[in-house]
Design a protein around this motif. Sequence first.
Motif, PDB file in Angstrom:
ATOM      1  N   TYR A  84     -53.902 114.251  27.185  1.00  0.00           N
ATOM      2  CA  TYR A  84     -52.760 114.139  26.299  1.00  0.00           C
ATOM      3  C   TYR A  84     -52.270 115.525  25.930  1.00  0.00           C
ATOM      4  O   TYR A  84     -53.069 116.459  25.793  1.00  0.00           O
ATOM      5  N   THR A  85     -50.970 115.664  25.745  1.00  0.00           N
ATOM      6  CA  THR A  85     -50.356 116.954  25.438  1.00  0.00           C
ATOM      7  C   THR A  85     -51.003 117.595  24.212  1.00  0.00           C
ATOM      8  O   THR A  85     -51.239 118.798  24.195  1.00  0.00           O
ATOM      9  N   ILE A  86     -51.326 116.795  23.211  1.00  0.00           N
ATOM     10  CA  ILE A  86     -51.928 117.330  21.985  1.00  0.00           C
ATOM     11  C   ILE A  86     -53.250 118.039  22.297  1.00  0.00           C
ATOM     12  O   ILE A  86     -53.565 119.084  21.731  1.00  0.00           O
ATOM     13  N   HIS A  87     -54.039 117.496  23.243  1.00  0.00           N
ATOM     14  CA  HIS A  87     -55.319 118.112  23.616  1.00  0.00           C
ATOM     15  C   HIS A  87     -55.096 119.408  24.387  1.00  0.00           C
ATOM     16  O   HIS A  87     -55.803 120.404  24.169  1.00  0.00           O
ATOM     17  N   TRP A 116     -45.782 109.433  21.657  1.00  0.00           N
ATOM     18  CA  TRP A 116     -46.848 110.337  22.105  1.00  0.00           C
ATOM     19  C   TRP A 116     -48.000 110.343  21.111  1.00  0.00           C
ATOM     20  O   TRP A 116     -47.789 110.200  19.898  1.00  0.00           O
ATOM     21  N   LYS A 117     -49.190 110.555  21.619  1.00  0.00           N
ATOM     22  CA  LYS A 117     -50.381 110.666  20.768  1.00  0.00           C
ATOM     23  C   LYS A 117     -50.221 111.871  19.830  1.00  0.00           C
ATOM     24  O   LYS A 117     -49.956 112.982  20.280  1.00  0.00           O
ATOM     25  N   ASN A 118     -50.343 111.618  18.525  1.00  0.00           N
ATOM     26  CA  ASN A 118     -50.267 112.665  17.497  1.00  0.00           C
ATOM     27  C   ASN A 118     -48.987 113.510  17.570  1.00  0.00           C
ATOM     28  O   ASN A 118     -49.022 114.720  17.369  1.00  0.00           O
ATOM     29  N   TYR A 119     -47.855 112.868  17.843  1.00  0.00           N
ATOM     30  CA  TYR A 119     -46.605 113.628  17.975  1.00  0.00           C
ATOM     31  C   TYR A 119     -46.241 114.387  16.701  1.00  0.00           C
ATOM     32  O   TYR A 119     -45.647 115.461  16.760  1.00  0.00           O
ATOM     33  N   GLU A 120     -46.633 113.836  15.541  1.00  0.00           N
ATOM     34  CA  GLU A 120     -46.330 114.527  14.271  1.00  0.00           C
ATOM     35  C   GLU A 120     -47.058 115.871  14.208  1.00  0.00           C
ATOM     36  O   GLU A 120     -46.507 116.865  13.736  1.00  0.00           O
ATOM     37  N   THR A 121     -48.296 115.904  14.701  1.00  0.00           N
ATOM     38  CA  THR A 121     -49.082 117.149  14.717  1.00  0.00           C
ATOM     39  C   THR A 121     -48.463 118.152  15.679  1.00  0.00           C
ATOM     40  O   THR A 121     -48.420 119.354  15.391  1.00  0.00           O
ATOM     41  N   LEU A 123     -45.299 118.410  16.437  1.00  0.00           N
ATOM     42  CA  LEU A 123     -44.102 118.953  15.776  1.00  0.00           C
ATOM     43  C   LEU A 123     -44.429 119.860  14.594  1.00  0.00           C
ATOM     44  O   LEU A 123     -43.672 120.770  14.278  1.00  0.00           O
ATOM     45  N   GLU A 124     -45.562 119.628  13.999  1.00  0.00           N
ATOM     46  CA  GLU A 124     -45.960 120.459  12.861  1.00  0.00           C
ATOM     47  C   GLU A 124     -46.330 121.878  13.317  1.00  0.00           C
ATOM     48  O   GLU A 124     -46.056 122.852  12.624  1.00  0.00           O
ATOM     49  N   HIS A 125     -46.912 121.984  14.518  1.00  0.00           N
ATOM     50  CA  HIS A 125     -47.452 123.273  14.966  1.00  0.00           C
ATOM     51  C   HIS A 125     -46.702 123.925  16.133  1.00  0.00           C
ATOM     52  O   HIS A 125     -46.984 125.075  16.457  1.00  0.00           O
ATOM     53  N   HIS A 126     -45.781 123.190  16.771  1.00  0.00           N
ATOM     54  CA  HIS A 126     -45.131 123.722  17.979  1.00  0.00           C
ATOM     55  C   HIS A 126     -43.638 123.410  17.985  1.00  0.00           C
ATOM     56  O   HIS A 126     -43.221 122.336  17.559  1.00  0.00           O
ATOM     57  N   HIS A 127     -42.867 124.359  18.516  1.00  0.00           N
ATOM     58  CA  HIS A 127     -41.434 124.133  18.720  1.00  0.00           C
ATOM     59  C   HIS A 127     -41.239 123.401  20.049  1.00  0.00           C
ATOM     60  O   HIS A 127     -42.060 123.513  20.966  1.00  0.00           O
ATOM     61  N   ILE A 128     -40.133 122.677  20.135  1.00  0.00           N
ATOM     62  CA  ILE A 128     -39.785 121.974  21.372  1.00  0.00           C
ATOM     63  C   ILE A 128     -38.388 122.415  21.789  1.00  0.00           C
ATOM     64  O   ILE A 128     -37.455 122.388  20.991  1.00  0.00           O
ATOM     65  N   TYR A 129     -38.278 122.836  23.040  1.00  0.00           N
ATOM     66  CA  TYR A 129     -36.990 123.239  23.617  1.00  0.00           C
ATOM     67  C   TYR A 129     -36.545 122.129  24.566  1.00  0.00           C
ATOM     68  O   TYR A 129     -37.273 121.773  25.490  1.00  0.00           O
ATOM     69  N   GLN A 142     -33.871 110.589  14.660  1.00  0.00           N
ATOM     70  CA  GLN A 142     -34.987 111.128  13.878  1.00  0.00           C
ATOM     71  C   GLN A 142     -35.327 112.567  14.263  1.00  0.00           C
ATOM     72  O   GLN A 142     -35.957 113.281  13.505  1.00  0.00           O
ATOM     73  N   PHE A 143     -34.872 112.998  15.452  1.00  0.00           N
ATOM     74  CA  PHE A 143     -35.156 114.361  15.899  1.00  0.00           C
ATOM     75  C   PHE A 143     -33.912 115.246  15.921  1.00  0.00           C
ATOM     76  O   PHE A 143     -34.002 116.426  16.206  1.00  0.00           O
ATOM     77  N   LYS A 144     -32.755 114.671  15.611  1.00  0.00           N
ATOM     78  CA  LYS A 144     -31.486 115.382  15.769  1.00  0.00           C
ATOM     79  C   LYS A 144     -31.424 116.721  15.019  1.00  0.00           C
ATOM     80  O   LYS A 144     -31.011 117.719  15.568  1.00  0.00           O
ATOM     81  N   ASN A 145     -31.852 116.731  13.780  1.00  0.00           N
ATOM     82  CA  ASN A 145     -31.777 117.955  12.981  1.00  0.00           C
ATOM     83  C   ASN A 145     -33.155 118.509  12.633  1.00  0.00           C
ATOM     84  O   ASN A 145     -33.306 119.220  11.644  1.00  0.00           O
ATOM     85  N   HIS A 146     -34.126 118.186  13.449  1.00  0.00           N
ATOM     86  CA  HIS A 146     -35.489 118.643  13.176  1.00  0.00           C
ATOM     87  C   HIS A 146     -35.571 120.164  13.375  1.00  0.00           C
ATOM     88  O   HIS A 146     -35.100 120.683  14.394  1.00  0.00           O
ATOM     89  N   PRO A 147     -36.155 120.896  12.428  1.00  0.00           N
ATOM     90  CA  PRO A 147     -36.188 122.366  12.523  1.00  0.00           C
ATOM     91  C   PRO A 147     -37.011 122.909  13.695  1.00  0.00           C
ATOM     92  O   PRO A 147     -36.841 124.060  14.080  1.00  0.00           O
ATOM     93  N   LYS A 148     -37.897 122.090  14.263  1.00  0.00           N
ATOM     94  CA  LYS A 148     -38.736 122.561  15.363  1.00  0.00           C
ATOM     95  C   LYS A 148     -38.180 122.169  16.738  1.00  0.00           C
ATOM     96  O   LYS A 148     -38.776 122.477  17.762  1.00  0.00           O
ATOM     97  N   ILE A 149     -37.053 121.449  16.758  1.00  0.00           N
ATOM     98  CA  ILE A 149     -36.474 121.000  18.033  1.00  0.00           C
ATOM     99  C   ILE A 149     -35.184 121.758  18.291  1.00  0.00           C
ATOM    100  O   ILE A 149     -34.271 121.774  17.472  1.00  0.00           O
ATOM    101  N   HIS A 150     -35.133 122.413  19.447  1.00  0.00           N
ATOM    102  CA  HIS A 150     -33.999 123.265  19.804  1.00  0.00           C
ATOM    103  C   HIS A 150     -33.382 122.772  21.109  1.00  0.00           C
ATOM    104  O   HIS A 150     -34.053 122.738  22.137  1.00  0.00           O
TER     105      HIS A 150
END
Length: 194
Positions: A84-87, A116-121, A123-129, A142-150
């Motif tokens: 899983y991506t989280i691991h 995704w498994k632990n997707y909140e974690t 997003l808490e620790h990593h940015h997504i492009y 739900q992800f449109k204006n998320h500060p970690k999603i670019h």
Amino acid sequence: MSKIGLYFGTFNPMHIGHLIIANHMVENSDLDEIWMVVTPHNPFKKKSSLLDNHERFEMIYRATANYQKINPSDIEFNLPQPNYTIHTLAHISEVHPNKEFCLIMGEDNLKSLHKWKNYETILEHHHIYVYPRIADGVMDDQFKNHPKIHKVDAPIVQISSTMIRKGIKDRKNIQPLLPKEVWDYIDEMNFYNK
């Protein structure tokens, strides 16, 4: 601290679309490098259609040799499966504590991020492009204006590895869809002919 974009995929085979997106993301964002992470097994794909892990890694290695900011990664090869991506993120962050790791994904994959498994974690620790894809609808609200999603305005590339494998099997000329080094390797090894 350098910022690394992780571009996951089975890359079966790697094609020019992958290279176009990776290069565009690293040249048009604040990412310092892209690591193309070869996924050993995707639970949504038939394993029998996958080339060996090291053969797919070799394709990326050859195709990115002249790109200083794009590198192949086999980081998932020795992790427990299914992975899983989280691991992977936890492992890679531990191995490289001096680097900041971000995810690169298509807009279509972002739509299923909540599964995704632990997707909140993540997003808490990593940015997504996110790069655009032609798909039903647009970015999930739900992800449109998320500060970690670019969202990065990258070219939309409609090439699939499935289409390339079928083309090779049907003896079509698919050379323009692959980096020359990848085509040469596929041709030399006689991949995807059966």
